[in-house]
Motif scaffolding. Structure first.
Motif, PDB file in Angstrom:
ATOM      1  N   LYS A   4       0.836  -1.191   0.000  1.00  9.01           N
ATOM      2  CA  LYS A   4       0.000   0.000   0.000  1.00  9.01           C
ATOM      3  C   LYS A   4       0.876   1.249   0.000  1.00  9.01           C
ATOM      4  O   LYS A   4       1.728   1.426   0.865  1.00  9.01           O
ATOM      5  N   TYR A  24      -0.375   7.650   1.653  1.00  2.00           N
ATOM      6  CA  TYR A  24      -1.608   8.390   1.350  1.00  2.00           C
ATOM      7  C   TYR A  24      -1.285   9.725   0.688  1.00  2.00           C
ATOM      8  O   TYR A  24      -0.374  10.443   1.094  1.00  2.00           O
ATOM      9  N   TYR A  33      -1.013   6.150  -4.693  1.00  2.00           N
ATOM     10  CA  TYR A  33      -2.143   5.823  -3.818  1.00  2.00           C
ATOM     11  C   TYR A  33      -3.457   5.960  -4.579  1.00  2.00           C
ATOM     12  O   TYR A  33      -4.330   5.080  -4.511  1.00  2.00           O
ATOM     13  N   HIS A  80      -6.308   3.304  -5.649  1.00  2.00           N
ATOM     14  CA  HIS A  80      -7.713   3.500  -5.296  1.00  2.00           C
ATOM     15  C   HIS A  80      -8.609   3.406  -6.523  1.00  2.00           C
ATOM     16  O   HIS A  80      -9.707   2.821  -6.490  1.00  2.00           O
ATOM     17  N   GLU A 131     -11.555   2.434   3.293  1.00  2.00           N
ATOM     18  CA  GLU A 131     -10.143   2.536   3.696  1.00  2.00           C
ATOM     19  C   GLU A 131      -9.567   3.895   3.333  1.00  2.00           C
ATOM     20  O   GLU A 131      -8.797   4.487   4.106  1.00  2.00           O
ATOM     21  N   ALA A 132      -9.943   4.422   2.173  1.00  2.00           N
ATOM     22  CA  ALA A 132      -9.477   5.750   1.783  1.00  2.00           C
ATOM     23  C   ALA A 132     -10.032   6.821   2.709  1.00  2.00           C
ATOM     24  O   ALA A 132      -9.337   7.794   3.051  1.00  2.00           O
ATOM     25  N   ASP A 137      -8.030   6.719   5.875  1.00  2.00           N
ATOM     26  CA  ASP A 137      -6.713   7.320   5.659  1.00  2.00           C
ATOM     27  C   ASP A 137      -6.818   8.843   5.626  1.00  2.00           C
ATOM     28  O   ASP A 137      -5.930   9.552   6.119  1.00  2.00           O
ATOM     29  N   GLU A 138      -7.901   9.354   5.060  1.00  2.86           N
ATOM     30  CA  GLU A 138      -8.109  10.798   5.020  1.00  2.86           C
ATOM     31  C   GLU A 138      -8.276  11.360   6.425  1.00  2.86           C
ATOM     32  O   GLU A 138      -7.687  12.401   6.771  1.00  2.86           O
ATOM     33  N   HIS A 142      -4.966  11.376   8.171  1.00  7.38           N
ATOM     34  CA  HIS A 142      -4.132  12.462   7.653  1.00  7.38           C
ATOM     35  C   HIS A 142      -4.531  13.797   8.277  1.00  7.38           C
ATOM     36  O   HIS A 142      -3.664  14.589   8.684  1.00  7.38           O
TER      37      HIS A 142
END
Length: 237
Positions: free
Chosen positions: A20, A23, A28, A32, A41-42, A45-46, A49
């Motif tokens: 992976k 991000y 990335y 996606h 999952e995105a 991750d956002e 972040h």
């Protein structure tokens, strides 16, 4: 969140050794778009972040706790000093900082003889480290050719200490008679603009300094700068 539209890339099977990506990088969003990273999952991750950004902004201008080593006792003053030595070990990324420090202490103990008799426990007391750590540092210096070691034994063959010898990599360049003779020959032939046999400063090395760096221009600029500030001094008559 700036997502790339799904289907921007034709779906591809996930590679066998796929990892992976970080991000926010193009890789990335490619992953996606190919469906290798789900929307959930995105989204997670956002959020992670944004949390990191929030913590970074909150800690801006603050200082972390002081390292524990700052509270340790300062070393005792000493009259010991290291003789001239090459900077090759200091620039060797293969060595740990502790091994470089130990090499300087060993160079000081060797003096003009180039060798010294000691023990790992004595060096451990000097460096405030364990004997096993000293053994690792010595192994590093031996491995990369900075010192040579041999055991010291009594008349009965019992181990009494360690003999450490400096190699040519530690000694200054003028300790090599053949190299010094070649330098002197070039001096006498007039190939160098400076007629002095030795210079007060070591020369620049093209390996560690940019070839575009002009030392004379820099020194002239510094001299003009000092002269300008001297004119602005209020105590100047």
């Amino acid at each position: 969140m700036n997502r790339l539209p799904f289907g921007a890339w034709s779906p591809k099977p996930k590679p066998h050794n796929w990892c992976k990506p970080i991000y926010g990088t193009p890789d990335y969003w490619i992953a996606h778009g190919n469906g290798w990273i789900s929307d959930e999952e995105a989204e997670a991750d956002e959020q992670a972040h944004q949390e990191r950004v929030r913590r970074a902004k909150a800690s801006r201008g603050t200082h972390g706790p002081a390292p524990a080593r700052w509270s340790r006792q300062a070393p005792k003053s000493t009259q010991q000093y290291a003789n001239a030595m090459s900077t090759e070990a200091a620039r060797d990324d293969r060595l740990t900082p502790q091994a470089k420090s130990l090499l300087q202490v060993l160079r000081a103990r060797c003096g003009k003889h180039g060798w010294t008799e000691t023990t790992k426990f004595t060096l451990a007391s000097i460096m405030s480290r364990s004997a096993r750590s000293i053994q690792r540092y010595i192994a590093e210096l031996v491995r990369f050719g900075y010192i040579k070691t041999r055991t010291r034994t009594s008349s009965r063959g019992l181990y009494t200490g360690l003999i450490v010898e400096m190699t040519e990599k530690v000694l200054p360049y003028w300790a090599d008679v053949s190299r010094l003779a070649a330098d002197l020959a070039r001096k006498m032939a007039g190939s160098w603009s400076d007629n002095r046999v030795f210079s007060e400063e070591t020369e620049l090395s093209s390996k560690n300094h940019s070839p575009n760096f002009n030392l004379l221009s820099f020194l002239n600029g510094e001299r003009d700068k000092r002269a300008h500030f001297d004119l602005l001094r209020p105590d100047r008559p």
